[in-house]
Enzyme design. Sequence first.
Site, short mmCIF file in Angstrom:
data_model
loop_
_atom_site.label_atom_id
_atom_site.label_comp_id
_atom_site.label_asym_id
_atom_site.label_seq_id
_atom_site.Cartn_x
_atom_site.Cartn_y
_atom_site.Cartn_z
N LYS A 127 -14.84 -7.63 4.74
CA LYS A 127 -13.99 -7.80 3.51
C LYS A 127 -13.43 -9.21 3.70
O LYS A 127 -12.40 -9.23 4.59
CB LYS A 127 -13.16 -6.69 3.22
CG LYS A 127 -12.50 -6.94 2.13
CD LYS A 127 -11.61 -5.43 1.42
CE LYS A 127 -11.11 -5.53 0.26
NZ LYS A 127 -10.15 -6.35 0.08
N ASP B 162 0.79 -1.23 0.02
CA ASP B 162 0.02 -0.08 0.09
C ASP B 162 0.81 1.08 -0.05
O ASP B 162 0.78 2.07 -0.71
CB ASP B 162 -0.88 0.08 1.14
CG ASP B 162 -2.25 -0.82 1.22
OD1 ASP B 162 -2.39 -1.18 0.13
OD2 ASP B 162 -2.85 -0.79 1.87
N CYS C 217 14.33 -36.24 30.00
CA CYS C 217 15.22 -35.52 30.02
C CYS C 217 14.78 -34.35 31.12
O CYS C 217 15.41 -33.82 31.89
CB CYS C 217 15.34 -34.67 28.73
SG CYS C 217 16.12 -33.29 28.80
N CYS D 204 15.32 -35.21 22.77
CA CYS D 204 16.52 -35.47 23.71
C CYS D 204 16.38 -36.89 23.68
O CYS D 204 15.19 -37.57 23.92
CB CYS D 204 16.27 -34.85 25.04
SG CYS D 204 17.27 -35.49 26.26
N LEU E 197 -11.54 -2.29 -4.88
CA LEU E 197 -12.35 -1.36 -4.05
C LEU E 197 -11.18 -0.06 -3.55
O LEU E 197 -10.03 -0.64 -3.29
CB LEU E 197 -12.79 -2.05 -2.71
CG LEU E 197 -13.97 -3.10 -2.91
CD1 LEU E 197 -14.21 -3.78 -1.73
CD2 LEU E 197 -15.25 -2.10 -3.10
#
Length: 696
Positions: free
Chosen positions: A120, A44, A441, A435, A88
């Site tokens: 939209k 834009d 772990c 692991c 639009l």
Amino acid sequence: MTDAPPITVIADETAYAEAVQLALDASAAYYADGTSALDDDAYDRLVRGIEAYERDHADQVLSQSPTGKVAGGAVVGDVPHLVPMLSLDNVFGADQLLDWAASLERRLGRPVTAWTVEPKLDGLAISARYRRGRLVQLVTRGDGVSGEDVSHAIGTVLGLPDRLADLVTIELRGEVMMTTAQFEAACAKRQAHDGTTFANPRSAAAGSLRTRERPYVCEQTFFGYGALPYPDDDSELAAGLRAWPHSEVMAWVAAQGVRTTADTPVAGRVVTTVAEAQTRVEEIAAARPGLEFGIDGIVIKCDQAADQVDAGFSSRAPRWAVAYKLPATEKITKLVSVEWNTGRTGVIAPRAVLEPVELDGSIVTYATLHNVADIGRRGLMLGDSVTVYKAGDVIPRVEAPVVHLRTGDERPIPIPQVCPSCGDAIDTSQERWRCVRGRGCRAIASISYAAGRDQLDIEGLAENRIKQMLDTGLITDFADLFYVTRAQLLGLERMGETSTDNLLAALDRAKTQPLNRVFCALGVRGTGRSMSRRIARHFGSMAAIRAADAAAMQEVDGIGPEKAPIVVAELAELAGLIDKLVAASVTMTEPGIPEAGLASLAATSSASAASGEGLPLTGMSVVVTGAMSGPLEALSRNEVNALIERAGGRASSSVSTKTSLLVAGEKAGSKRSKAESLGIHIVTPEEFATQVSAFL
Ligand code: IVH
């Protein structure tokens, strides 16, 4: 509510030519497969910069410039549109909406007394041609004048029936998109096929619509926003469609069996003033995070046909409609570093640390990076500019590096050679690295989670005690706790008789906890407290849970195609631990639920009480916020959630359009204001306690 983004400043003719080329490349990529080197905001800004430069240098305007063209002049298909598919114009914020409406009314020479306000939709614009009620052709927008034939997708798009209710000849316009569930399913299919996922729902929809030959089919949804008679049609219906207000056209479309947004929380609505339109814009914006499909703005249209006819069109867009832009859900930012963490289940996961960026209304600093293979596939480097996506409650994710923005200073991402938690080796045989010690772990973390207040609630089991028992080899997981003897406990340093007896008593009580807590204690990936309760109620017993395959697991509310196989695989991995729990007589059933679960009762009417029918909160999604008072004062948040579920409801942590009730105590903050803006019913803790008193 949204500020207009600043424009890109273009200094000279060379910079102008480069800017035009960049915009063309970006919109070509966007319309081809939904990927683009520029995010929407940057695009834009660039186009507005090009426009500004062209205003001052009319003699230098390039014919290929994207300004004034639909889709930035990017794509050309070979099926001419019967009526051009236009763009639009945009407004950013309430002031610009007022200005736009005022200038339109000046042009018309009269006030506009009916506006339609609708979402939209952020998908792909499609023209669907029906002849005598049959769907005959699907065409993409292309450059607005002609598009690409994607009729091969007929049959894979929900909401776009092969036959309409009436034998009418008509063109429907709308957007094809993926709902959150469809996106998840599409990612799961692609993951299974080639190990990759789609970047976001929009590009997934674009790819799926335009790819003819894919070994798997991804379902999508069509939402209509307009209906046009064929230009040469002089039938009564055609005359009607040309004369009816837009809102009536859309009601007719829905009555033909076509999906529109009418049955969603952001349904199009007719208002009489611009101030009311602004209010509806804010409601739709507030509802956005809870929607199951993406929207990137709100469209405000003149509802009356006469206003539309008199307002007419510019070369690019109708003058009777405008898009009110919402904050972007995708942006470009810098990948600063990657952190590696070993989770409770032993999985080693990378996390992207980003230069903070605002996305969909919140500041994003961390984002998901999936796994090592994914980093390799995407070719990510430290210092890269990356596209990041976040919409609604979705966890932010890094999509891809923007390769052309590289400076040469990017460095490879360091990949751990050993487990970042314990330093032991990594099992790299699966894409998801773990692991080698697996759950072991982080054994302290997983055992203290299992012993926590909302799981087995084993009082007096502090982390140092767990560590001591692990170090001395008394236990390797939390199931072993139930086999520890009094003598063994007394043999531990700093363990006296009273503490030992208290711990043994707490362990005995833990054995009587209901299935949902026992299940939660397992720490299965993706299943917290609420999900564990849902699983326990659905299946009724651990045996039924363990017997479920991925399809059966998906029948649980909230478990989708991505999560189901993970839960099933994790349960298989936990088989040894669960067997030990069973042998120790830990409870494996849910009180009040038959052992085969509510799932087994779904078809029988006599099960209404057990299945939750007729309970005070049946079918309701309830959110709790603020401090509890009155009869609920002593309850933890988890206990209030459990109460909601006993009373037949579903406890949720965030307010969305799906929320039915908000229980708001003192100091309720943003959840309360959000609920107010969505018109959700709000009660005090005391009122709620009365409503569910039988279950307290
Ligand atoms: S009306 C003449 N209504 O947005 C164009 N468009 O940026 C009138 N879009 O091409 C379009 N939701 O594909 C309209 N509720 C909605 C829409 C919508 C999404 C798309 C449409 C259009 C694009 C323009």
